[in-house]
Design a protein around this motif. Structure first.
Motif, short mmCIF file in Angstrom:
data_model
loop_
_atom_site.label_atom_id
_atom_site.label_comp_id
_atom_site.label_asym_id
_atom_site.label_seq_id
_atom_site.Cartn_x
_atom_site.Cartn_y
_atom_site.Cartn_z
N ARG A 90 1.05 9.17 -5.93
CA ARG A 90 1.71 10.51 -5.71
C ARG A 90 2.60 11.12 -6.70
O ARG A 90 2.18 12.15 -7.50
CB ARG A 90 2.13 10.57 -4.43
CG ARG A 90 2.59 12.19 -3.90
CD ARG A 90 3.23 12.19 -2.27
NE ARG A 90 2.67 11.20 -1.65
CZ ARG A 90 3.25 10.26 -0.75
NH1 ARG A 90 4.62 9.90 -1.09
NH2 ARG A 90 2.58 9.66 0.12
N ASP A 112 0.74 -1.20 0.01
CA ASP A 112 -0.05 -0.08 0.01
C ASP A 112 0.94 1.18 -0.12
O ASP A 112 0.51 2.35 -0.76
CB ASP A 112 -0.89 0.05 1.16
CG ASP A 112 -1.83 1.34 1.11
OD1 ASP A 112 -2.38 1.32 -0.11
OD2 ASP A 112 -1.99 1.85 2.29
N ARG A 142 2.23 1.67 -3.43
CA ARG A 142 1.26 2.20 -4.32
C ARG A 142 0.88 3.40 -4.21
O ARG A 142 0.84 4.50 -5.14
CB ARG A 142 -0.32 1.42 -4.08
CG ARG A 142 -1.26 1.68 -4.99
CD ARG A 142 -2.40 1.03 -4.71
NE ARG A 142 -3.19 1.28 -3.10
CZ ARG A 142 -3.45 2.28 -2.68
NH1 ARG A 142 -3.71 3.46 -3.44
NH2 ARG A 142 -3.77 2.49 -1.35
N ARG A 143 0.72 4.03 -3.13
CA ARG A 143 0.42 5.42 -2.60
C ARG A 143 1.62 6.35 -3.38
O ARG A 143 1.35 7.54 -3.70
CB ARG A 143 0.50 5.72 -1.07
CG ARG A 143 -0.92 5.47 -0.79
CD ARG A 143 -1.09 5.84 0.81
NE ARG A 143 -0.39 4.78 1.75
CZ ARG A 143 0.05 5.12 3.14
NH1 ARG A 143 -0.23 6.11 3.55
NH2 ARG A 143 0.67 4.15 3.65
N THR A 144 2.71 5.88 -3.17
CA THR A 144 4.02 7.10 -3.53
C THR A 144 3.88 6.73 -5.18
O THR A 144 4.19 8.01 -5.65
CB THR A 144 5.27 6.01 -3.27
OG1 THR A 144 5.42 5.65 -1.71
CG2 THR A 144 6.64 6.81 -3.65
#
Length: 61
Positions: free
Chosen positions: A44, A36, A39-41
């Motif tokens: 972004r 997760d 994925r967020r990185t």
């Protein structure tokens, strides 16, 4: 918080609620937390990148 701390907090919360987790369950929780964060990185980075501009290729001669 580091990914390890997030995983440990999730494991502690589940055990406090009465669940019994196997080592495989604990590894899966840590793997999910790490995935997760990656994925967020990526998301972004994608959102901060400039908009894609298509350029017509030069004609072949």
């Amino acid at each position: 918080m580091t990914p390890r701390e997030i995983g440990l907090l999730a494991i502690a919360k589940l055990e406090h609620d009465g669940h019994q987790l196997t080592p495989a369950d604990q590894r899966e929780i840590e793997r999910t937390v790490n995935a997760d964060i990656v994925r967020r990185t990526k998301f972004r980075d994608m959102m901060r990148a400039p908009a894609y501009q298509w350029k017509k290729p030069a004609p072949r001669r």
